[in-house]
Design an enzyme around this catalytic site. Sequence first.
Site, PDB file in Angstrom:
ATOM      1  N   ALA A   1       0.840  -1.200   0.000  1.00 39.84           N
ATOM      2  CA  ALA A   1       0.000   0.000   0.000  1.00 39.84           C
ATOM      3  C   ALA A   1       0.879   1.257   0.000  1.00 39.84           C
ATOM      4  O   ALA A   1       0.718   2.141  -0.855  1.00 39.84           O
ATOM      5  CB  ALA A   1      -0.931  -0.016   1.214  1.00 39.84           C
TER       6      ALA A   1
ATOM      7  N   HIS B   1      -6.628 -18.110   8.815  1.00 39.79           N
ATOM      8  CA  HIS B   1      -6.239 -18.926   7.653  1.00 39.79           C
ATOM      9  C   HIS B   1      -6.182 -20.371   8.122  1.00 39.79           C
ATOM     10  O   HIS B   1      -5.551 -20.673   9.133  1.00 39.79           O
ATOM     11  CB  HIS B   1      -4.871 -18.472   7.131  1.00 39.79           C
ATOM     12  CG  HIS B   1      -4.557 -19.023   5.778  1.00 39.79           C
ATOM     13  ND1 HIS B   1      -4.338 -20.359   5.565  1.00 39.79           N
ATOM     14  CD2 HIS B   1      -4.453 -18.427   4.570  1.00 39.79           C
ATOM     15  CE1 HIS B   1      -4.098 -20.552   4.281  1.00 39.79           C
ATOM     16  NE2 HIS B   1      -4.168 -19.389   3.657  1.00 39.79           N
TER      17      HIS B   1
ATOM     18  N   GLN C   1       1.777 -15.178  -0.340  1.00 41.85           N
ATOM     19  CA  GLN C   1       2.193 -16.304  -1.181  1.00 41.85           C
ATOM     20  C   GLN C   1       1.337 -16.409  -2.435  1.00 41.85           C
ATOM     21  O   GLN C   1       1.807 -16.353  -3.554  1.00 41.85           O
ATOM     22  CB  GLN C   1       2.076 -17.606  -0.386  1.00 41.85           C
ATOM     23  CG  GLN C   1       3.034 -17.706   0.769  1.00 41.85           C
ATOM     24  CD  GLN C   1       2.892 -19.023   1.521  1.00 41.85           C
ATOM     25  OE1 GLN C   1       2.038 -19.844   1.235  1.00 41.85           O
ATOM     26  NE2 GLN C   1       3.753 -19.227   2.497  1.00 41.85           N
TER      27      GLN C   1
ATOM     28  N   ARG D   1     -12.804 -11.924   4.060  1.00 44.02           N
ATOM     29  CA  ARG D   1     -12.129 -11.565   2.804  1.00 44.02           C
ATOM     30  C   ARG D   1     -12.021 -12.763   1.859  1.00 44.02           C
ATOM     31  O   ARG D   1     -11.651 -13.862   2.281  1.00 44.02           O
ATOM     32  CB  ARG D   1     -10.718 -11.067   3.131  1.00 44.02           C
ATOM     33  CG  ARG D   1      -9.856 -10.833   1.937  1.00 44.02           C
ATOM     34  CD  ARG D   1      -8.453 -10.502   2.361  1.00 44.02           C
ATOM     35  NE  ARG D   1      -7.791 -11.628   2.965  1.00 44.02           N
ATOM     36  CZ  ARG D   1      -6.627 -12.122   2.560  1.00 44.02           C
ATOM     37  NH1 ARG D   1      -5.999 -11.584   1.551  1.00 44.02           N
ATOM     38  NH2 ARG D   1      -6.071 -13.133   3.177  1.00 44.02           N
TER      39      ARG D   1
ATOM     40  N   ARG E   1     -12.409 -19.477   3.647  1.00 43.23           N
ATOM     41  CA  ARG E   1     -11.515 -19.682   4.802  1.00 43.23           C
ATOM     42  C   ARG E   1     -12.258 -19.799   6.120  1.00 43.23           C
ATOM     43  O   ARG E   1     -11.869 -20.580   6.987  1.00 43.23           O
ATOM     44  CB  ARG E   1     -10.540 -18.511   4.900  1.00 43.23           C
ATOM     45  CG  ARG E   1      -9.549 -18.571   3.798  1.00 43.23           C
ATOM     46  CD  ARG E   1      -8.632 -17.401   3.799  1.00 43.23           C
ATOM     47  NE  ARG E   1      -7.689 -17.604   2.718  1.00 43.23           N
ATOM     48  CZ  ARG E   1      -6.800 -16.723   2.330  1.00 43.23           C
ATOM     49  NH1 ARG E   1      -6.721 -15.564   2.937  1.00 43.23           N
ATOM     50  NH2 ARG E   1      -5.978 -16.993   1.353  1.00 43.23           N
TER      51      ARG E   1
ATOM     52  N   HIS F   1      -5.011 -14.262  10.474  1.00 48.74           N
ATOM     53  CA  HIS F   1      -4.341 -14.007   9.201  1.00 48.74           C
ATOM     54  C   HIS F   1      -4.631 -12.626   8.624  1.00 48.74           C
ATOM     55  O   HIS F   1      -3.754 -11.961   8.111  1.00 48.74           O
ATOM     56  CB  HIS F   1      -4.806 -15.082   8.222  1.00 48.74           C
ATOM     57  CG  HIS F   1      -4.170 -15.013   6.883  1.00 48.74           C
ATOM     58  ND1 HIS F   1      -2.814 -15.093   6.705  1.00 48.74           N
ATOM     59  CD2 HIS F   1      -4.705 -14.876   5.644  1.00 48.74           C
ATOM     60  CE1 HIS F   1      -2.530 -15.019   5.421  1.00 48.74           C
ATOM     61  NE2 HIS F   1      -3.655 -14.868   4.753  1.00 48.74           N
TER      62      HIS F   1
ATOM     63  N   GLU G   1      -8.071 -20.409  -5.895  1.00 47.53           N
ATOM     64  CA  GLU G   1      -8.048 -20.413  -4.429  1.00 47.53           C
ATOM     65  C   GLU G   1      -9.468 -20.534  -3.898  1.00 47.53           C
ATOM     66  O   GLU G   1     -10.440 -20.334  -4.647  1.00 47.53           O
ATOM     67  CB  GLU G   1      -7.366 -19.145  -3.891  1.00 47.53           C
ATOM     68  CG  GLU G   1      -5.888 -19.102  -4.206  1.00 47.53           C
ATOM     69  CD  GLU G   1      -5.150 -17.980  -3.501  1.00 47.53           C
ATOM     70  OE1 GLU G   1      -5.780 -17.108  -2.908  1.00 47.53           O
ATOM     71  OE2 GLU G   1      -3.905 -17.995  -3.559  1.00 47.53           O
TER      72      GLU G   1
END
Length: 510
Positions: A15, A232, A49, A375, A279, A340, A117
Amino acid sequence: MKISTDVVIVGTGLAGLSLAKYLSEINPKTSILLLSKTTLDECNTYYAQGGIAVVHDFIKDSYEQHIADTIAAGKGLCDEEVVKHVITSAPARLQELLSWGVELDKNDSGALDLGLEGGHSQNRIVHHKDQTGWELETKLIQVVQNLPNVSIQTSFFATDLVVEHEKCVGIIGYNSENESVFINAKATVLATGGSGQVFSTTSNSSVATGDGIAMALRAKVKIENMQYVQFHPTAVYEPENEQAFLITEAIRGFGAHILNRKRERFLQKVHPDTELATRDIVSKAICDEMHKENSDNVWLDLSHLNPKELRLKFPKITNYCKQKNWDFTIDLIPIRPAAHYQCGGITVDQFGATSMNNLFAIGECSHTGLHGSNRLASNSLLEAVVYSHDLAGRLSILLKSAVFRFSIEPEITYQEIGRNDVGFFRSELKNIMNYDSVYGSDEVIFESTKAVLLLAKQFENKFPNYSENPHLCETYNLIQTAVLILSQKAIDVTLISNTSSSINQPYIIL
Ligand SMILES: Cc1cc2nc3c(=O)[nH]c(=O)nc-3n(C[C@H](O)[C@H](O)[C@H](O)COP(=O)(O)OP(=O)(O)OC[C@H]3O[C@@H](n4cnc5c(N)ncnc54)[C@H](O)[C@@H]3O)c2cc1C
């Protein structure tokens, strides 16, 4: 000591760095000061990652599908306008990252390789092997270090915002020599990242201690949804480590399984997407299974996957296994959920403006409305770069008419403190804060909330002046962030109607 600059950016993750670059592109004369708490690259960005979610293959995929996936993951709490804006901006922001030298993996036909994902209905994660964050951070550092209008101070601990007449006029903190420095800026930007270090197990960098959140809290800036902490599901279980090694969910996208103590898969019983459910679902299922079988961890199984391809696609993870003497073609990897991602944060508008004049927030410390209560994987790096782009445009306009303001030069006085005293508060906090204190039974949430409020009181009694030492201030930031997370949670589940933790910060958003 006093420094004046057009813009001070607290944070050198994706950011902060990308904002410096965008601002310099618009006006290379804008003076920008970038601050990082330890080294330039120590931050959550460095450890990312999986990659960045971007609709790229417009034959199989569409903005509509990415938008629908984000809203479904966020459980109806996303701001749909924000979701649309971020997702449709993604291809343009991706092109800019590539033009700055960021290298992303390509498939055999030379197109960008798109990973899958959890929670995504299509393959759309662009990545640099399993080290996307490292690639972004190191490339952007090179870019920003070559900008003549940007100065950088590392080992600088920002303690508090400086506010006059309800306007932010800069920040105060300690430089690497422990000298008190007031940075007077026309615009102040918090890009301080997350707060995973509040919890006993976290994938987050050691710098993720909620400093920006606590600074905003003390300055009465609006903050929301801090109770939505994303765990996570697949962090390596090694209780002695302060930062748990994360195993990207891209590896589950590649076919990895999660097994219980009996070496059986159990996620089929929980959700049709099994290991690739979102998640929150996978983390809860793992914690339920661990409670049921009274174990500290479950297991990740890679033994049925092609080892050559695994090594090629996931070098960081396969090297980690090698270091630990785990043969992933035979051995199972011990895993459990780790704190996470902070879905809530400092409330901002579409350009990153907070509720306080001349104060802005971007990246993980901000709350834009993109993530709702959960998220979607790989949407956060995207959010960071979209908001830094948009904020640069807004700041360039603001800076045309902004002037330096301040009347009283603030000061803080450095004192040595006994590390052990602070160590006690940090370990007590970690004893309180875990998955169950946020997502467990009402009774556990209530007890944890009471415990953390008591800890805040004890801290304030023992250290009435938190700002006299960076380590002290960081510990207080951790405690205040925990108070905020649990108070908002307790209010959510109507365990308490209101709360106020302390003399210094009675401000909690309901
Ligand atoms: C292991 C891991 C894997 C992840 N994988 C992905 C992924 O694949 N895709 C994805 O989209 N997201 C991923 N995320 C999340 C994503 O990495 C972060 O949300 C994002 O990088 C945050 O960027 P940021 O710039 O806001 O903060 P950070 O990168 O954390 O940077 C914070 C900066 O603030 C500075 N700072 C903090 N406090 C102070 C202070 N008091 N004074 C001075 N400086 C201060 C720090 O020094 C640091 O420079 C992952 C996160 C982790 C931990």
